[in-house]
Design a protein around this motif. Structure first.
Motif, PDB file in Angstrom:
ATOM      1  N   MET A  39       0.859  -1.181   0.095  1.00  0.00           N
ATOM      2  CA  MET A  39      -0.082  -0.038  -0.053  1.00  0.00           C
ATOM      3  C   MET A  39       0.990   1.126   0.034  1.00  0.00           C
ATOM      4  O   MET A  39       0.568   2.161  -0.602  1.00  0.00           O
ATOM      5  N   MET A  40       1.930   1.172   0.820  1.00  0.00           N
ATOM      6  CA  MET A  40       2.773   2.599   0.733  1.00  0.00           C
ATOM      7  C   MET A  40       3.451   2.485  -0.532  1.00  0.00           C
ATOM      8  O   MET A  40       3.601   3.708  -1.068  1.00  0.00           O
ATOM      9  N   LEU A  41       3.902   1.643  -1.256  1.00  0.00           N
ATOM     10  CA  LEU A  41       4.402   1.893  -2.751  1.00  0.00           C
ATOM     11  C   LEU A  41       3.310   2.326  -3.638  1.00  0.00           C
ATOM     12  O   LEU A  41       3.688   3.130  -4.202  1.00  0.00           O
ATOM     13  N   ALA A  42       2.313   1.622  -3.527  1.00  0.00           N
ATOM     14  CA  ALA A  42       1.071   1.984  -4.501  1.00  0.00           C
ATOM     15  C   ALA A  42       0.708   3.685  -4.317  1.00  0.00           C
ATOM     16  O   ALA A  42       0.628   4.351  -5.016  1.00  0.00           O
ATOM     17  N   ALA A  43       0.634   3.928  -2.991  1.00  0.00           N
ATOM     18  CA  ALA A  43       0.339   5.334  -2.708  1.00  0.00           C
ATOM     19  C   ALA A  43       1.415   6.312  -3.256  1.00  0.00           C
ATOM     20  O   ALA A  43       1.061   7.453  -3.680  1.00  0.00           O
ATOM     21  N   THR A  44       2.844   5.645  -3.222  1.00  0.00           N
ATOM     22  CA  THR A  44       3.888   6.725  -3.399  1.00  0.00           C
ATOM     23  C   THR A  44       3.564   6.966  -4.983  1.00  0.00           C
ATOM     24  O   THR A  44       3.955   7.916  -5.614  1.00  0.00           O
ATOM     25  N   ALA A  45       3.504   5.686  -5.946  1.00  0.00           N
ATOM     26  CA  ALA A  45       3.093   5.783  -7.234  1.00  0.00           C
ATOM     27  C   ALA A  45       2.358   6.701  -7.601  1.00  0.00           C
ATOM     28  O   ALA A  45       2.322   7.335  -8.872  1.00  0.00           O
ATOM     29  N   LEU A  46       1.018   6.931  -6.756  1.00  0.00           N
ATOM     30  CA  LEU A  46      -0.002   7.835  -7.008  1.00  0.00           C
ATOM     31  C   LEU A  46       0.051   9.315  -6.405  1.00  0.00           C
ATOM     32  O   LEU A  46      -0.733   9.937  -6.704  1.00  0.00           O
ATOM     33  N   GLY A  47       1.340   9.335  -5.815  1.00  0.00           N
ATOM     34  CA  GLY A  47       1.283  10.907  -5.239  1.00  0.00           C
ATOM     35  C   GLY A  47       0.595  11.004  -3.956  1.00  0.00           C
ATOM     36  O   GLY A  47       0.697  12.209  -3.330  1.00  0.00           O
ATOM     37  N   VAL A  48       0.563   9.845  -3.355  1.00  0.00           N
ATOM     38  CA  VAL A  48      -0.446   9.798  -1.997  1.00  0.00           C
ATOM     39  C   VAL A  48       0.864   9.601  -1.104  1.00  0.00           C
ATOM     40  O   VAL A  48       1.431   8.549  -1.130  1.00  0.00           O
ATOM     41  N   GLY A  49       0.942  10.574  -0.025  1.00  0.00           N
ATOM     42  CA  GLY A  49       1.832  10.175   1.179  1.00  0.00           C
ATOM     43  C   GLY A  49       1.311   9.236   2.027  1.00  0.00           C
ATOM     44  O   GLY A  49       0.051   8.988   2.425  1.00  0.00           O
ATOM     45  N   SER A  50       2.270   8.506   2.600  1.00  0.00           N
ATOM     46  CA  SER A  50       1.898   7.467   3.719  1.00  0.00           C
ATOM     47  C   SER A  50       2.942   7.390   4.707  1.00  0.00           C
ATOM     48  O   SER A  50       4.148   7.708   4.562  1.00  0.00           O
ATOM     49  N   CYS A  51       2.322   6.829   5.844  1.00  0.00           N
ATOM     50  CA  CYS A  51       3.371   6.745   7.116  1.00  0.00           C
ATOM     51  C   CYS A  51       2.966   5.533   7.900  1.00  0.00           C
ATOM     52  O   CYS A  51       1.630   5.509   8.076  1.00  0.00           O
ATOM     53  N   TRP A  52       3.797   4.562   8.269  1.00  0.00           N
ATOM     54  CA  TRP A  52       3.260   3.424   8.976  1.00  0.00           C
ATOM     55  C   TRP A  52       2.941   4.116  10.497  1.00  0.00           C
ATOM     56  O   TRP A  52       3.785   4.896  10.831  1.00  0.00           O
ATOM     57  N   ILE A  53       1.576   3.618  10.873  1.00  0.00           N
ATOM     58  CA  ILE A  53       1.267   4.048  12.150  1.00  0.00           C
ATOM     59  C   ILE A  53       1.149   3.013  12.952  1.00  0.00           C
ATOM     60  O   ILE A  53       0.419   2.103  12.856  1.00  0.00           O
ATOM     61  N   ASN A  54       2.051   2.886  14.156  1.00  0.00           N
ATOM     62  CA  ASN A  54       2.141   1.706  15.111  1.00  0.00           C
ATOM     63  C   ASN A  54       1.402   1.897  16.365  1.00  0.00           C
ATOM     64  O   ASN A  54       1.202   1.110  17.349  1.00  0.00           O
ATOM     65  N   GLN A  55       0.888   3.002  16.553  1.00  0.00           N
ATOM     66  CA  GLN A  55       0.378   3.336  18.008  1.00  0.00           C
ATOM     67  C   GLN A  55      -0.772   2.396  18.423  1.00  0.00           C
ATOM     68  O   GLN A  55      -0.903   1.902  19.445  1.00  0.00           O
ATOM     69  N   LEU A  56      -1.617   2.064  17.568  1.00  0.00           N
ATOM     70  CA  LEU A  56      -2.726   1.268  17.536  1.00  0.00           C
ATOM     71  C   LEU A  56      -2.537  -0.264  17.977  1.00  0.00           C
ATOM     72  O   LEU A  56      -3.074  -0.969  18.599  1.00  0.00           O
ATOM     73  N   HIS A  57      -1.373  -0.584  17.363  1.00  0.00           N
ATOM     74  CA  HIS A  57      -0.836  -1.863  17.570  1.00  0.00           C
ATOM     75  C   HIS A  57      -0.097  -1.698  19.045  1.00  0.00           C
ATOM     76  O   HIS A  57      -0.289  -2.935  19.719  1.00  0.00           O
ATOM     77  N   TRP A  58       0.609  -0.881  19.321  1.00  0.00           N
ATOM     78  CA  TRP A  58       1.193  -0.846  20.596  1.00  0.00           C
ATOM     79  C   TRP A  58      -0.125  -0.941  21.596  1.00  0.00           C
ATOM     80  O   TRP A  58       0.185  -1.478  22.855  1.00  0.00           O
ATOM     81  N   LEU A  59      -1.084  -0.181  21.307  1.00  0.00           N
ATOM     82  CA  LEU A  59      -2.044  -0.142  22.456  1.00  0.00           C
ATOM     83  C   LEU A  59      -3.349  -1.412  22.125  1.00  0.00           C
ATOM     84  O   LEU A  59      -4.212  -1.232  22.683  1.00  0.00           O
ATOM     85  N   ASP A  60      -2.731  -2.246  21.648  1.00  0.00           N
ATOM     86  CA  ASP A  60      -3.797  -3.448  21.154  1.00  0.00           C
ATOM     87  C   ASP A  60      -4.456  -4.112  22.228  1.00  0.00           C
ATOM     88  O   ASP A  60      -5.439  -4.555  22.202  1.00  0.00           O
ATOM     89  N   GLU A  61      -3.744  -4.110  23.387  1.00  0.00           N
ATOM     90  CA  GLU A  61      -4.274  -4.838  24.657  1.00  0.00           C
ATOM     91  C   GLU A  61      -5.079  -3.832  25.610  1.00  0.00           C
ATOM     92  O   GLU A  61      -5.347  -4.140  26.566  1.00  0.00           O
ATOM     93  N   ASN A  62      -5.041  -2.550  25.166  1.00  0.00           N
ATOM     94  CA  ASN A  62      -5.887  -1.447  25.923  1.00  0.00           C
ATOM     95  C   ASN A  62      -7.239  -1.458  25.766  1.00  0.00           C
ATOM     96  O   ASN A  62      -7.796  -1.372  24.612  1.00  0.00           O
ATOM     97  N   ALA A  63      -7.995  -1.707  26.873  1.00  0.00           N
ATOM     98  CA  ALA A  63      -9.463  -2.087  26.759  1.00  0.00           C
ATOM     99  C   ALA A  63     -10.194  -1.011  26.231  1.00  0.00           C
ATOM    100  O   ALA A  63     -11.134  -1.242  25.227  1.00  0.00           O
TER     101      ALA A  63
END
Lengths: 195, 195
Positions: free
Chosen positions: A125-149
């Motif tokens: 998805m990041m590569l496809a976005a780049t090809a189309l001029g769409v910016g992207s950034c991996w967002i890990n915060q919800l992964h880190w908070l995955d066990e937060n109720a």
């Protein structure tokens, strides 16, 4: 259109976005690229939750800041989590940089390839976005908070299944900077040859 | 050359290879594509061990078969590991399909983004390989055997560091089949929209 080698060289993490929404046709092409990624045993169990509703985005933003602000960290905590907690305690923490689209990636709990499979989806998805001029950034915060109720409850209300774990995510939007896709010369990721 | 969307559509797991080695220029382009992948906190700690030496390849092949053949599995074991164990007990198990190049991916032990970062590296490499007519397949067996002492010792002799864990791998070579890169229509990897 660029070759894949140009696209890979120009993909950069974009952390400042214009407010307008990603064009629907581009979003669909980015999602299709992600869904075509390989997966262990051809399982294809990555679940992408595409959040564009302003109220839902604002709720997640506020919730992440509130939950990080409650966390205690020490010198053993992973530095990016430490940074998120410190920024949240200060206030004004924008974990997805006010991008108009936040993609949450999830996969089956207990599945050994969950992180790897979802990472292939997100990289496509990041590569496809780049090809189309769409910016992207991996967002890990919800992964880190995955066990937060509280975070899990909010994500389940948006479509996360009870048997899914958050594996990663992406911010998507048009970059503010005109030079957001300039290639970077980077070292690291070393190679050893056995010949 | 194809666009990235064509390449993503044509990437398929290749499991039958011609014996000739991947051209050096193509290998270097594939490695460069992998090394340019994003990583958590821009850590860039994926270590790629490119094994092409016939004796080393044969040693790893035999070792993996021998170690899997010793393993006990039950219905709770991940199905791909069960398949590897069953094939190893029967004998003749070719875990990297006799590809002329086996890439072992590793990353820092205890690093939370190890699997995700390495997966982005490997996905870039699979896409770059596809663009160049080089077949690829994710190889997970050395990751599954990462805590096996005999396998670790063999990999450390090839360049794996003591503080690294095997995160994945790739078989690389020219496909035997003329239609190895035909696009596949696949479902799975579902999407939920919140708008």
């Amino acid at each position: 259109m660029d070759t894949i080698f140009d696209v890979i060289a120009r993909r950069r993490s974009v952390r400042a976005f214009r407010p307008e929404q990603v064009a629907e046709e581009q979003l669909q092409a980015i999602l299709a690229a992600g869904r075509a990624a390989p997966s262990g045993g051809d399982n294809r169990t990555t679940h992408l939750i595409v959040v564009q509703q302003p109220a839902a985005l604002a709720q997640l933003r506020d919730l992440v800041e509130r939950e990080f602000a409650k966390m205690d960290v020490d010198e053993h905590t992973y530095k990016s989590i430490r940074n998120s907690v410190a920024a949240s305690k200060r206030g004004g923490y924008e974990f997805f940089f006010r991008a108009p689209t936040l993609v949450v990636a999830a996969n089956r709990k207990g599945y050994g390839n969950a992180l790897a499979d979802s990472a292939c989806v997100l990289e496509n998805m990041m590569l496809a976005a780049t090809a189309l001029g769409v910016g992207s950034c991996w967002i890990n915060q919800l992964h880190w908070l995955d066990e937060n109720a509280a975070v899990r409850a909010a994500l389940c209300a948006l479509g996360l299944e009870e048997n899914e774990t958050v594996t990663g995510g992406l911010a998507l939007g048009y970059p503010k900077a005109a030079d957001a896709f300039r290639p970077a010369e980077k070292d690291g990721n070393p190679v050893t040859f056995v010949r």
